[in-house]
Design a protein around this motif. Structure first.
Motif, PDB file in Angstrom:
ATOM      1  N   GLY A  15      -5.064 -11.574  -3.875  1.00 28.35           N
ATOM      2  CA  GLY A  15      -5.165 -10.151  -3.027  1.00 28.35           C
ATOM      3  C   GLY A  15      -4.213  -9.092  -3.642  1.00 28.35           C
ATOM      4  O   GLY A  15      -2.890  -8.365  -2.308  1.00 28.35           O
ATOM      5  N   SER A  16      -3.563  -8.998  -4.468  1.00 29.58           N
ATOM      6  CA  SER A  16      -2.455  -7.918  -5.311  1.00 29.58           C
ATOM      7  C   SER A  16      -3.062  -6.630  -4.923  1.00 29.58           C
ATOM      8  O   SER A  16      -4.222  -6.304  -4.839  1.00 29.58           O
ATOM      9  N   VAL A  17      -2.056  -5.952  -4.555  1.00 28.56           N
ATOM     10  CA  VAL A  17      -2.002  -4.711  -3.739  1.00 28.56           C
ATOM     11  C   VAL A  17      -1.124  -3.651  -4.181  1.00 28.56           C
ATOM     12  O   VAL A  17      -0.218  -3.816  -4.669  1.00 28.56           O
ATOM     13  N   PHE A  31       0.681  -1.421   0.121  1.00 31.85           N
ATOM     14  CA  PHE A  31      -0.194   0.179  -0.159  1.00 31.85           C
ATOM     15  C   PHE A  31       1.406   1.186   0.022  1.00 31.85           C
ATOM     16  O   PHE A  31       0.454   2.629   0.697  1.00 31.85           O
TER      17      PHE A  31
END
Lengths: 430, 430
Positions: B391-393, B229
């Motif tokens: 769940g790539s961010v 993130f």
């Protein structure tokens, strides 16, 4: 803002934003329960149908395991929630909807399968806990040594010669010549003591181990302290202090992780100086009495170490091995020249060796003689012999294996879980 | 008891025992002056003929450079002594008389000769100072990251595929198959962010560099933080803070060493956020105006980096390079898809790149497309693509080269002095 801060009770009744991944999801009546992980911890969040916009509730309903999200909400103390807190969601933003059928499901998987998806396996609670303990053990090693005036001096990885025997060397073609991956940084930290007194190296070491045991990796990390003017006895004392420090620190800082691993911490709390001691000769007698077929003069193998380790409640030093089964650089025992002043520290509960250490030979002639006796190429060691030509001093050191220490502290069955991406004879992927 | 404690003024008029090595020796009238090093510092000691037993004075007379000794004496404040203190010797014990003709004398030696006796060269004051700065820089990196909640996750050294291009890969025969020495731990820390949020690896990396420049080693150490993130901008901010922290810490803790190196510290004190910034495109224009023959689309070489670096008093980010000259995993600039969201941090005073960083591609399709465009074998990256399936961010990270940072902070002409045992194309010994 992090989940660990919430679990520490710092954010109760506050509005928070959490960025993380869906661990599990269930719904009950008009409430959806999302367990979310953000890298600092795991927390339950609830979405009440009558409290959020309809789209948010629908979005939440579609979430798959491991989807990444950002939630906003209020932290509530709640005795029923795991960890004692939950986040009551006001807003939810989907970052990435994970593909259906996450490869690691709830059913049991074989180890080969899990090792093949290690990039995902490390997200599971048990693996996170182990790798957190690993990071703590490494930090404890460094802090312990730094606080005591040691200087970090990195040993090279590409080396011209063997330290621990040629059978397990990885050879690397090197610009038309060849080099070898280091098996130990020891010879190089011995050079560094004349510049810095007390030093250590910390890095990866390599052994082309063909043995597929639960205690061997081809790539593993060692911390190797080396101290000028340290006797054999000084060396043991430092090891006791360091291992005690590592265990205490982990018990203190990684309580939650040890709980996840269901580790009974009572045996760990017994690791206090002085550790137990037994000579190699005594260990052989003990083994023979118990029916093991081992003769004086043979090295201890994994089953022998396990047996000895189970006889003691604390870590135990097995000291003074026969010269012939140990490395060429070890100082002879003044009381018995057939023995060397070395000790392996065996972790209790059957874990066996986590440290190997010794006083080193400081006399030039004796070291030359040993190099010859061991059939080693003298020219490759000329630089190392120089350390005995110019201001040689009595000195000692040891190597502590990070993975074996973590394996013991976490009480694991296999060493492969103690490192993010384990390398074995059969595995170099991912 | 250590020389550093004496120099800190803690032992004045106290009786001390020092274990160390003879750096220099001279005599004048009935007094012998021994300069002694113990790994924590260097101090002058004096032996007065009329104050010690005759044998001690005679022994002292025989001492050769680098001989190891133990002295006992009283600490005296003395303005004339280097460091302001000296030890007035009462007893002296010879541990080992170093061979006559210590290989490194007072005359100038060629670099090849010194590199060949690196095991002794590291004892010289200048090398000790550099390696102390190195240890401090490494500790500063780790402390900075640990204090900010990062988890150390070691990346593997033996890997199945290239990260930074196949031309500089070291291949290792691996149980009948082959593996490669890592060029960067980045892909692996990208996997770890989903487990730990903010992570870093710290370890040796390898490039089979044929270029014999003053800035290249075949084996060098990198710290590689990676943050879930984190935007491109967050990433730059973290780098600014980290570099500032490293420089401040070194200025504070390694003042003596920087004095030994005669480092003018004024330029270092300017390293405060915000650092300067210039786009790649602006850098090209600046270079063209100055007469360099470089076209937009070409990568910057060492002379270009040097030129840019000399234009700024602070470290400067050169950001947004063309996609084609950068690695496959970098996120495109939303404002110009020919560019990627990357930045190299150039140290001032002509030193050039010490950090390379970028936002990474988090979209599966785009990453697959890049792997194809770059002609990479997709099957080797399947595990890495998984990170974009589950769940790539958005995430960013960077790699800071320890040796280049030390080279800049110490203001050295050549990188080979920044590591205890440097490895270059021509050198893998000692």
């Amino acid at each position: 803002m992090s989940i660990s801060d919430i679990l520490d009770g710092k954010l109760t009744e506050k509005e928070v934003e959490i960025k993380g991944w869906i661990v599990t999801k269930r719904s009950s009546g008009g409430v959806q329960f999302l367990v979310i992980r953000d890298g600092t911890g795991t927390i339950q969040s609830t979405i009440h149908k009558d409290e959020v916009a309809e789209k948010i509730f629908q979005d939440a309903d579609k979430l798959t395991q491991e989807s990444s999200i950002i939630i906003e909400g209020i932290v509530k103390e709640d005795k029923r929630a795991p960890g004692g807190y939950e986040v009551r969601v006001k807003d939810l933003q989907l970052v990435h909807l994970a593909a259906q059928e996450y490869p690691i499901g709830k059913k049991e998987h074989g180890v080969d399968f899990l090792m093949g998806v290690r990039q995902l396996w490390i997200r599971s609670p048990r693996q996170i806990a182990i790798l957190k303990v690993r990071a703590e053990v490494i930090k404890a090693c460094k802090d312990f040594l730094d606080e005591r005036g040691f200087t970090l001096t990195d040993s090279p990885i590409l080396t011209p010669s063997a330290v621990e025997g040629v059978a397990t060397l990885f050879e690397v073609p090197y610009f038309g010549d060849k080099a070898f991956l280091t098996q130990s940084g020891q010879l190089y930290v011995e050079a560094a003591i004349a510049a810095f007194g007390k030093v250590y190296c910390f890095g990866p070491t390599f052994r082309a181990e063909r043995s597929k045991t639960s205690r061997h990796l081809t790539e593993f990390w060692m911390v190797e302290p080396e101290m000028a003017f340290f006797t054999f006895e000084d060396n043991l004392k430092l090891q006791e202090e360091m291992v005690t420090y590592i265990v205490k620190r982990t018990l203190e800082k990684r309580k939650r992780e040890l709980e996840v691993l269901k580790r009974d911490v009572r045996p760990l709390k017994k690791a206090e100086p002085p550790f137990d001691r037994i000579s190699y000769t005594e260990a052989i007698e003990m083994l023979q009495k118990a029916g093991y077929r081992i003769e004086w003069g043979e090295d201890l193998g994994a089953p022998h170490e396990k047996f000895v380790s189970l006889k003691f409640e604390k870590p135990v030093f097995v000291h003074r091995y026969p010269t012939k089964v140990r490395a060429f650089y070890m100082q002879p025992d003044p009381d018995d020249p057939k023995l060397v002043l070395c000790a392996d520290l065996m972790a209790p509960e059957g874990y066996g060796e986590i440290i190997g250490g010794s006083e080193r030979i400081h006399d030039l002639k004796l070291l030359e003689q040993r190099i010859e006796e061991f059939g080693l190429p003298k020219e490759a060691y000329e630089w190392y012999l120089d350390l005995r030509r110019y201001g040689s001093v009595p000195h000692s050191g040891f190597g502590l294996g990070i993975e074996r220490t973590v394996m013991w502290i976490c009480k694991l069955k296999h060493i492969r879980e103690t490192i993010p991406f384990p390398r074995t004879m059969k595995r170099v992927y991912p």
